[in-house]
Design an enzyme around this catalytic site. Structure first.
Site, PDB file in Angstrom:
ATOM      1  N   HIS A  49       0.826  -1.216   0.000  1.00 34.30           N
ATOM      2  CA  HIS A  49       0.000   0.000   0.000  1.00 34.30           C
ATOM      3  C   HIS A  49       0.856   1.261   0.000  1.00 34.30           C
ATOM      4  O   HIS A  49       1.753   1.407   0.829  1.00 34.30           O
ATOM      5  CB  HIS A  49      -0.873  -0.025   1.266  1.00 34.30           C
ATOM      6  CG  HIS A  49      -1.899   1.041   1.331  1.00 34.30           C
ATOM      7  ND1 HIS A  49      -2.144   1.751   2.482  1.00 34.30           N
ATOM      8  CD2 HIS A  49      -2.777   1.509   0.410  1.00 34.30           C
ATOM      9  CE1 HIS A  49      -3.140   2.600   2.275  1.00 34.30           C
ATOM     10  NE2 HIS A  49      -3.539   2.484   1.014  1.00 34.30           N
ATOM     11  N   HIS A  74      -1.157  11.240  -2.068  1.00 30.24           N
ATOM     12  CA  HIS A  74      -2.419  10.721  -1.539  1.00 30.24           C
ATOM     13  C   HIS A  74      -3.417  11.819  -1.226  1.00 30.24           C
ATOM     14  O   HIS A  74      -4.589  11.747  -1.613  1.00 30.24           O
ATOM     15  CB  HIS A  74      -2.167   9.898  -0.275  1.00 30.24           C
ATOM     16  CG  HIS A  74      -3.423   9.378   0.346  1.00 30.24           C
ATOM     17  ND1 HIS A  74      -4.167  10.111   1.252  1.00 30.24           N
ATOM     18  CD2 HIS A  74      -4.100   8.222   0.169  1.00 30.24           C
ATOM     19  CE1 HIS A  74      -5.238   9.415   1.608  1.00 30.24           C
ATOM     20  NE2 HIS A  74      -5.215   8.263   0.955  1.00 30.24           N
TER      21      HIS A  74
HETATM   22  O1  G3P Z   1      -6.469   1.633  -3.133  1.00 33.18           O
HETATM   23  C1  G3P Z   1      -6.776   1.183  -1.859  1.00 33.18           C
HETATM   24  C2  G3P Z   1      -6.563   2.259  -0.826  1.00 33.18           C
HETATM   25  O2  G3P Z   1      -5.363   2.915  -1.100  1.00 33.18           O
HETATM   26  C3  G3P Z   1      -7.691   3.244  -0.804  1.00 33.18           C
HETATM   27  O3  G3P Z   1      -7.584   4.155   0.251  1.00 33.18           O
HETATM   28  O4  G3P Z   1      -7.083   6.372   1.189  1.00 33.18           O
HETATM   29  O5  G3P Z   1      -5.346   4.609   1.223  1.00 33.18           O
HETATM   30  O6  G3P Z   1      -5.967   5.689  -0.914  1.00 33.18           O
HETATM   31  P1  G3P Z   1      -6.437   5.246   0.424  1.00 33.18           P
HETATM   32 MG    MG Z   2      -4.745   4.587  -2.360  1.00 37.27          MG
END
Ligand code: G3P
Ligand code: MG
Length: 249
Positions: free
Chosen positions: A15, A57
């Site tokens: 992630h 992000h």
């Molecule tokens: O793509 C999955 C996840 O990254 C979605 O949430 O806020 O971490 O971008 P976020």
């Molecule tokens: Mg994401």
């Protein structure tokens, strides 16, 4: 049951790169995940005011750079000069916001596979989907394509209209009525769902609709085991040190 689309992606996905071990969405974060055996990473892609796709992000710069305010209003020349690493720790000082082009270059040389989450700034949903799809199609020509995902259906629709062949996934926090129709209507090959909203029945329903199912952000071993037993196709995780793809498959 419709035949499933080609699925060249591994089970474990880091992630935001490996965004806890190194500053999220920077090349240092991708390298940190790859050093621990991860072959694929998720990251967040947005646009500068002059349409340069780059990784970030938040809508604003304040948390993860030494800049301030909305990113979407700033030129790439301004954004390129920001420090995107020092907030995480002094050894990452000087880390830059990566362009999509620099990420593609890194992917080409290292074999990293990508899930590009379309993260539009305010009012930029369609423009972000279209520009990122067009640029990504050029950068990844001849390589395994990145999986484009988004919570924003307007971004996915624009990506489909720009480059239909790039694989897409609909991000969902909940499985509200009509989720299969929404994903299939956008020509998605997958859904990416918050882990708390998933059980074996939902995964079976998605598979029956020809959709793969990924889940975010799964950091606990018991939850990972539960989703594996339920038939999940892949997990997006921050827990790079806990889940080792070499040993867990
Ligand atoms: O793509 C999955 C996840 O990254 C979605 O949430 O806020 O971490 O971008 P976020
Ligand atoms: Mg994401």
């Amino acid at each position: 049951m419709p035949p499933p689309a080609p699925w060249p992606y591994p089970f474990w996905i880091a992630h935001r790169g490996a965004g806890k071990l190194a500053p999220e969405n920077t090349l240092a974060a991708f390298r940190a995940g790859q050093a621990r055996g991860y072959r694929m990473a998720e990251c967040d892609v947005t646009l500068s005011a002059d349409e340069q796709p780059f990784l970030l992000h938040d809508a604003t710069l304040d948390r993860t750079t030494d800049g301030h305010g909305l990113a979407a209003g700033q030129s790439w020349a301004t954004l390129a000069a920001l420090d995107a690493g020092a907030w995480h720790g002094p050894r990452f000082r000087g880390e830059r916001l990566p362009t999509l082009a620099s990420l593609a270059e890194h992917a080409r040389h290292s074999g990293l596979l990508l899930n590009l989450e379309l993260k539009p700034g305010p009012g930029q949903a369609a423009r972000t989907g279209a520009v990122v799809a067009r640029v990504a199609a050029g950068l990844w020509a001849g390589l395994t394509p990145p999986l484009l995902s988004s919570f924003e259906t307007a971004s996915l629709a624009a990506a489909r209209d720009a480059v239909e062949a790039l694989p897409r996934a609909l991000l969902l926090e909940h499985l509200a009525t009509g989720w299969r129709e929404a994903a299939c209507g956008l020509g998605c090959i997958a859904i990416v769902v918050h882990h708390g909203a998933l059980d074996a029945d939902a995964i079976r329903q998605a598979h029956e609709a020809g959709l793969r199912v990924l889940s975010y952000t799964v950091n606990g071993a018991a939850e990972a085991r539960r989703l594996r037993a339920a038939g999940i196709d892949g997990l997006i995780t921050d827990a790079i040190d806990r889940f080792a793809p070499d040993t867990l498959g």
